[in-house]
Write a protein that holds these residues in place. Structure first.
Motif, PDB file in Angstrom:
ATOM      1  N   GLN A 161       0.827  -1.206   0.000  1.00 32.46           N
ATOM      2  CA  GLN A 161       0.000   0.000   0.000  1.00 32.46           C
ATOM      3  C   GLN A 161       0.863   1.259   0.000  1.00 32.46           C
ATOM      4  O   GLN A 161       0.551   2.250  -0.672  1.00 32.46           O
ATOM      5  CB  GLN A 161      -0.906   0.015   1.235  1.00 32.46           C
ATOM      6  N   LEU A 162       1.948   1.204   0.747  1.00 31.52           N
ATOM      7  CA  LEU A 162       2.831   2.375   0.797  1.00 31.52           C
ATOM      8  C   LEU A 162       3.433   2.663  -0.571  1.00 31.52           C
ATOM      9  O   LEU A 162       3.583   3.823  -0.965  1.00 31.52           O
ATOM     10  CB  LEU A 162       3.946   2.151   1.819  1.00 31.52           C
ATOM     11  N   LEU A 163       3.790   1.611  -1.285  1.00 31.55           N
ATOM     12  CA  LEU A 163       4.370   1.818  -2.609  1.00 31.55           C
ATOM     13  C   LEU A 163       3.338   2.426  -3.563  1.00 31.55           C
ATOM     14  O   LEU A 163       3.645   3.341  -4.331  1.00 31.55           O
ATOM     15  CB  LEU A 163       4.912   0.496  -3.162  1.00 31.55           C
ATOM     16  N   VAL A 164       2.118   1.930  -3.479  1.00 36.34           N
ATOM     17  CA  VAL A 164       1.058   2.484  -4.323  1.00 36.34           C
ATOM     18  C   VAL A 164       0.811   3.953  -3.971  1.00 36.34           C
ATOM     19  O   VAL A 164       0.702   4.828  -4.837  1.00 36.34           O
ATOM     20  CB  VAL A 164      -0.239   1.659  -4.148  1.00 36.34           C
ATOM     21  N   MET A 165       0.759   4.204  -2.680  1.00 33.43           N
ATOM     22  CA  MET A 165       0.562   5.568  -2.185  1.00 33.43           C
ATOM     23  C   MET A 165       1.666   6.498  -2.679  1.00 33.43           C
ATOM     24  O   MET A 165       1.423   7.658  -3.025  1.00 33.43           O
ATOM     25  CB  MET A 165       0.630   5.472  -0.659  1.00 33.43           C
ATOM     26  N   THR A 166       2.890   5.983  -2.708  1.00 38.61           N
ATOM     27  CA  THR A 166       4.031   6.792  -3.138  1.00 38.61           C
ATOM     28  C   THR A 166       3.989   7.016  -4.640  1.00 38.61           C
ATOM     29  O   THR A 166       4.281   8.119  -5.124  1.00 38.61           O
ATOM     30  CB  THR A 166       5.341   6.086  -2.741  1.00 38.61           C
ATOM     31  N   LEU A 167       3.625   5.981  -5.368  1.00 35.94           N
ATOM     32  CA  LEU A 167       3.525   6.111  -6.823  1.00 35.94           C
ATOM     33  C   LEU A 167       2.560   7.229  -7.193  1.00 35.94           C
ATOM     34  O   LEU A 167       2.896   8.148  -7.956  1.00 35.94           O
ATOM     35  CB  LEU A 167       3.034   4.775  -7.400  1.00 35.94           C
ATOM     36  N   PHE A 168       1.356   7.208  -6.628  1.00 35.70           N
ATOM     37  CA  PHE A 168       0.381   8.258  -6.932  1.00 35.70           C
ATOM     38  C   PHE A 168       0.791   9.591  -6.302  1.00 35.70           C
ATOM     39  O   PHE A 168       0.568  10.650  -6.879  1.00 35.70           O
ATOM     40  CB  PHE A 168      -1.013   7.850  -6.454  1.00 35.70           C
ATOM     41  N   GLY A 169       1.376   9.501  -5.113  1.00 35.59           N
ATOM     42  CA  GLY A 169       1.772  10.728  -4.431  1.00 35.59           C
ATOM     43  C   GLY A 169       2.780  11.521  -5.244  1.00 35.59           C
ATOM     44  O   GLY A 169       2.650  12.738  -5.420  1.00 35.59           O
ATOM     45  N   VAL A 170       3.792  10.851  -5.758  1.00 36.66           N
ATOM     46  CA  VAL A 170       4.808  11.532  -6.557  1.00 36.66           C
ATOM     47  C   VAL A 170       4.188  12.113  -7.822  1.00 36.66           C
ATOM     48  O   VAL A 170       4.501  13.236  -8.237  1.00 36.66           O
ATOM     49  CB  VAL A 170       5.958  10.559  -6.900  1.00 36.66           C
ATOM     50  N   THR A 171       3.291  11.352  -8.415  1.00 38.64           N
ATOM     51  CA  THR A 171       2.632  11.828  -9.637  1.00 38.64           C
ATOM     52  C   THR A 171       1.838  13.107  -9.369  1.00 38.64           C
ATOM     53  O   THR A 171       1.981  14.113 -10.069  1.00 38.64           O
ATOM     54  CB  THR A 171       1.688  10.728 -10.164  1.00 38.64           C
ATOM     55  N   LEU A 172       1.009  13.053  -8.342  1.00 44.76           N
ATOM     56  CA  LEU A 172       0.223  14.236  -7.984  1.00 44.76           C
ATOM     57  C   LEU A 172       1.127  15.404  -7.630  1.00 44.76           C
ATOM     58  O   LEU A 172       0.870  16.555  -8.004  1.00 44.76           O
ATOM     59  CB  LEU A 172      -0.684  13.905  -6.786  1.00 44.76           C
ATOM     60  N   PHE A 173       2.182  15.101  -6.903  1.00 41.12           N
ATOM     61  CA  PHE A 173       3.120  16.133  -6.489  1.00 41.12           C
ATOM     62  C   PHE A 173       3.665  16.886  -7.697  1.00 41.12           C
ATOM     63  O   PHE A 173       3.691  18.111  -7.736  1.00 41.12           O
ATOM     64  CB  PHE A 173       4.273  15.483  -5.707  1.00 41.12           C
ATOM     65  N   ALA A 174       4.125  16.121  -8.685  1.00 40.34           N
ATOM     66  CA  ALA A 174       4.746  16.757  -9.848  1.00 40.34           C
ATOM     67  C   ALA A 174       3.761  17.665 -10.571  1.00 40.34           C
ATOM     68  O   ALA A 174       4.129  18.741 -11.064  1.00 40.34           O
ATOM     69  CB  ALA A 174       5.291  15.689 -10.796  1.00 40.34           C
ATOM     70  N   VAL A 175       2.489  17.253 -10.613  1.00 40.79           N
ATOM     71  CA  VAL A 175       1.487  18.066 -11.299  1.00 40.79           C
ATOM     72  C   VAL A 175       1.193  19.341 -10.513  1.00 40.79           C
ATOM     73  O   VAL A 175       1.217  20.452 -11.053  1.00 40.79           O
ATOM     74  CB  VAL A 175       0.187  17.257 -11.527  1.00 40.79           C
TER      75      VAL A 175
END
Lengths: 473, 473, 473
Positions: A161-175
């Motif tokens: 779950q943490l990896l999934v959270m990080t994957l989306f988190g980084v994506t959202l962050f960059a946007v």
């Protein structure tokens, strides 16, 4: 018996398939994408010798590396030791705190280099992203947003779950970062908005969606022990000491970095005093609470993330710290108990709320900037009033700063709600309510003393639990 | 009873004569040799003001100090905190891990300054060795080789043996380094071959010679406890975070240092993911093993020691890290159990094997270097194709790199075998088999709670053992 | 029962009124005084762009920030992690050690910026103090003096007393520093006299005045446990590793910083060996004592504080370290037991005595300086023989160095005696004799396992004491 408790759980926490698969697939994808997109920039390429000659640079010391590398290393320590150890305060979740922090930061920083590269520095001619030391700092920054979010769900989610959270988190962050820094042209060198506000609300929204009504079943694990609190202070102090580097790492060369350090240094010192004052006030006999000292002392650094490079003046920095220590500590005393968020580390009080304060301070300070204080060129440099933005006034800038803050909140809350829903699917191997905050679920723990096993009265088990583990020698 | 166990041992572990004598004699010898040979170099001497004028250097910032000091301090932290705390994982050998690491590093770095000075920088005219910040880095590097070797024999040798091991280790290091870097003119900025391969095999050979068939008698001490594993993570993280500084500390100013940092940063991130993946695969329910996280996550840094300064490209660095995480973790799972080496910290998997991989990666990358990628001057700078070596081709260079790796293995294995034989003499005060991995043998440990002594049931002793120690106040 | 013990005490340790009031009043005073006096200096102000143009500075890298920031951060780590963790060795005073260290350092550095500003850098025209990175280093240095003093009274005073002690300590520091560095024009870059001698005697005098004849009543708390000793090694190592930065942080750009680093690095290595030798000699079977390793290994850094920037030569640095290790360790073995000072951390042996040695070494080295060794300009630069002091001879300089040392002792002893008397007033909430060295008094500690409370035999309490604490989740 600890092991019996584990057997009782209904959730399937077996991650032997999912965790390796996610790691491998992801890492291979990274290798391919890096192969296609990522190259050394001109200051880290062997052609630097030609660049130097071409640009009449007389000395290697002009390489950006020497301006930023010490700050980068400090930021790096904050990400891995600072965030990691800050979360070791729970009595039996130190492995998860430090270990998963390590995993998701390593995972996230690679994705961050790509995402931030695509948005900020994709070369239109070659289609490549050229990276240097500043890219590494920005990747670490991006990861910080996800580690903040981890604080809200610490102990309640699986590493997958943490990896999934990080994957989306980084994506959202960059946007959101692209919108705030490039489109709105807001300034946010230390990331009050981009990192802390976003990361805070992202984590809180996820934690809200994953709300566990029966979390009290793991109440016995929801506390610290003496040594775990001492370990957590390692995290606190490295975050606190290196925060001046965090807020100055990507500010302008020269006075920009210099001023950001001074402001953050002063602001944090002020925060410590008011944190201690409020913590002492909150107890009958004036005793201090480690939770406050570990967390609220850092709020000043968060709140100066936007304004650190501005001419907020030394006493202005002290004032920001003064109020942040008070507000953050009161957050731990009053708000944490009432919000239905199960925010393990209290990131609402340490990141979300001070981040918002930081955004407001930044907007006000920007709007109040004047040529008499900054100097004509100083004003242009500080707010980067060049190119498309060369006619922008400080008042307009203040407005855009405020708009930036709203963007970060919206991205955090909405993004977190969506990602939280994804994480609610019953496929991620998260622990049962009664096994939260327990390293037993995802870690091989040191074995008990076998020779004494039978004769141990129940009460002794806990103590002995941490005694023994075989290692191949 | 712990104390009774101590009395049972047959070995004489009294080092009250040998340890002080070795320390004093050695330190006095160092003072005399430093008096004869060591002087400040021109950048650390008060005559720097004249050198500056003479060489038309316009600013003090051109002093090598400012290029290398931040990296030096990071390396320094790796040597003392990184290596020291990494070895604290054993339940009752933290004092020995941190303390003896401290002792032998301090001892070794002085001898390293002399040995490396004689071989690399003895001024033929004055007969002096001129030292500056780069000399300090190299001394720390040299010591690293011996600390790696310490990892193999952790808990099984006396401090006097460690000093002897370090004395010979530094000597051998300086010679193999001279052969590899000067005679063969191989490149090895981060020491995959010179430091890790040599240090790894040196330690393994010694450990093999000192093989203890009855080591199982101290089995109760051969494991970790919860907090000792957390302490070890301090070591892991500081090594991991500062490894980019390690691999870039003595590379070329400008792009050389910059590129080495980027490569190492990426490589290590990749290693973490594959380490986690394999660790999870190795357990029935996918749980992670702290031994892997503490050690194998670092293998990428080792394996990029040679190639970090080359144009291996970002995705190349990721690939190296990818495979190193896998290979190193599988080493811990499969190889450690089969080799008859009693390699306490698993340095075979963390240093020796990744070091060899690093040598091979370096040789291949060097052989594949081309002017189109590096640029004409870039190629010359990177491989230092100047002076006697100005006509060397990259293919030849690749060959010499491979030869260098063989030299480091030979020096490690043969040197370690000889030194191991010396350490087998029964005069060094090493512990009996049943007292290995126990700080009790060489350290005054905190006393037990005396008031409760009589009434403690046997099982409680262990817990109480660590409770009480009188200090003069 | 721990809690029962607390109830028995007669002293009123309720600091719920005094601690918050002191913190708030003080912080508000700081904000007002900073508003009136403190401004950014020209290198951290946005007008730097104009300064650069005016002074023909070609690159931002010439900003003092880049010369000193890495050293500043190392010093910062020494102050907060180094001093803080060094004092965690007591079994139940880790929170107080790290936490109060954090509080008084944050408190003191603000006051230090003002006091040092008024004495050293008040601009006569504007009436302002202009601060930059060097000011931050000096503030940290000033605070170090007070943290040293804390070591003498560790566990025996209330946080309010510590704040009072720090308030006066910083004030006295600024005055003695002004006399020694400005009026006497002595050199003391690493503060052997100004920081260590003053801080040491200041703390010892306070501790002497606060002498507690019945301190043996808290004897059960006056010791370490295994893990607390390991925590303390974190402090030791960060102090040891970063001491070269401490001694070089404010020395001359270029060779001055470079040389100070080399000297300190060598001196400290030498100290480790002689500390180990004497420690081993002091025990029947040659075992080592953690107290010595934690403390005496640092004495060399203290003793080279004055001479680090001089041409003491590498072997000279080794000699200083050689004797300091011996003297400091013998101090712990012999002197601590006889002096009636109750010096908790043994600062007499780590700071006061080595500080005096450092002053003497500095005086001798200065008096022995010659143009043949330093060069004409080098001599002028090193001793700052400019302005009013341009005709001073090295012999005279040596005399003034010695005079400076006397000033620091007098300020420490007299100032400490006076401040000690103030702290004797029965209004500060200090703990009763039987509650010294116990975090229970000023900290909310993790709760015990409630479910097992009744059934625990008395001996188990201690172990369980550290198990459980509720946190709002």
């Amino acid at each position: 018996m600890k092991h019996v408790v584990c057997d009782k759980q209904s959730n399937n926490t077996n991650i032997r398939l999912t965790l390796p698969v996610v790691c491998f697939v992801w890492q291979i994808a990274m290798i391919i994408l890096f192969g296609v997109f990522i190259r050394y920039d001109e200051e880290s390429d062997t052609h630097w010798v030609e660049t130097k000659a071409h640009d009449n640079i007389t000395s290697d010391i002009e390489n950006d590396f020497y301006f930023r590398y010490p700050s980068f290393q400090d930021v790096h320590v904050m990400i891995f030791v600072g965030f990691g150890f800050l979360m070791t305060f729970l009595k039996r979740y130190s492995f998860g705190a430090v270990g998963f922090n390590f995993l998701i930061a390593s995972f996230g920083l690679q994705w961050a280099l790509l995402m931030q590269g695509w948005f900020h520095s994709l070369d239109p001619q070659t289609g490549k992203i050229f990276i240097g030391v500043e890219s590494l700092i920005n990747a670490d920054f991006c990861v910080a947003g996800c580690l903040i979010a981890y604080g809200a769900v610490l102990g309640k989610v699986s590493p997958v779950q943490l990896l999934v959270m990080t994957l989306f988190g980084v994506t959202l962050f960059a946007v959101e970062e692209y919108i705030i820094l490039n489109l709105l042209h807001a300034r946010d060198a230390g990331g009050s908005m981009v990192i802390h506000t976003f990361g805070g609300y992202y984590g809180l929204a996820i934690s809200r969606v994953l709300y566990r009504p029966n979390l009290h079943q793991s109440k016995r694990m929801q506390g610290s022990v003496y040594h775990s609190d001492t370990f957590a202070m390692i995290g606190t102090l490295f975050l606190w000491m290196f925060w001046p580097s965090f807020n100055s790492a990507i500010t302008d060369h020269g006075d920009g970095q210099h001023r950001a350090v001074i402001n953050t240094y002063l602001c944090l010192a002020s925060t410590v005093l008011t944190t201690v004052a409020i913590s002492s006030l909150s107890q009958k006999t004036g005793k201090l609470d480690m939770v406050h000292i570990q967390n609220s002392t850092l709020a000043g650094g968060v709140a100066l993330g936007t304004a650190a490079e501005f001419m907020i003046s030394p006493y202005g920095a002290l004032i920001v710290g003064f109020f942040c220590g008070i507000i953050s500590t009161m957050g731990y005393i009053f708000i944490s108990k009432t919000l239905k968020i199960q925010d393990t580390c209290g990131i609402h009080n340490l990141h979300a709320m001070p981040g918002v304060i930081g955004g407001i301070v930044g907007a006000i300070t920007a709007a109040a900037a004047s040529e008499s204080v900054y100097g004509k060129q100083g004003l242009i440099n500080t707010f980067d009033f060049t190119g498309d933005f060369k006619d922008r006034t400080v008042l307009t800038q203040g407005g855009y700063q405020a708009a930036g803050m709203c963007v970060s909140i919206v991205f955090g809350v909405v993004g977190g709600a969506i990602v939280g829903s994804i994480l609610k699917l019953p496929i991620w191997g998260d622990p049962a309510d009664e096994n939260c905050f327990d390293d037993e679920v995802y870690w091989e723990l040191p074995d008990e003393e076998e020779e004494h096993q039978e004769s141990i009265p129940p009460i002794l088990e806990y103590n002995n639990h941490m005694i023994h583990k075989q290692q191949d020698l």
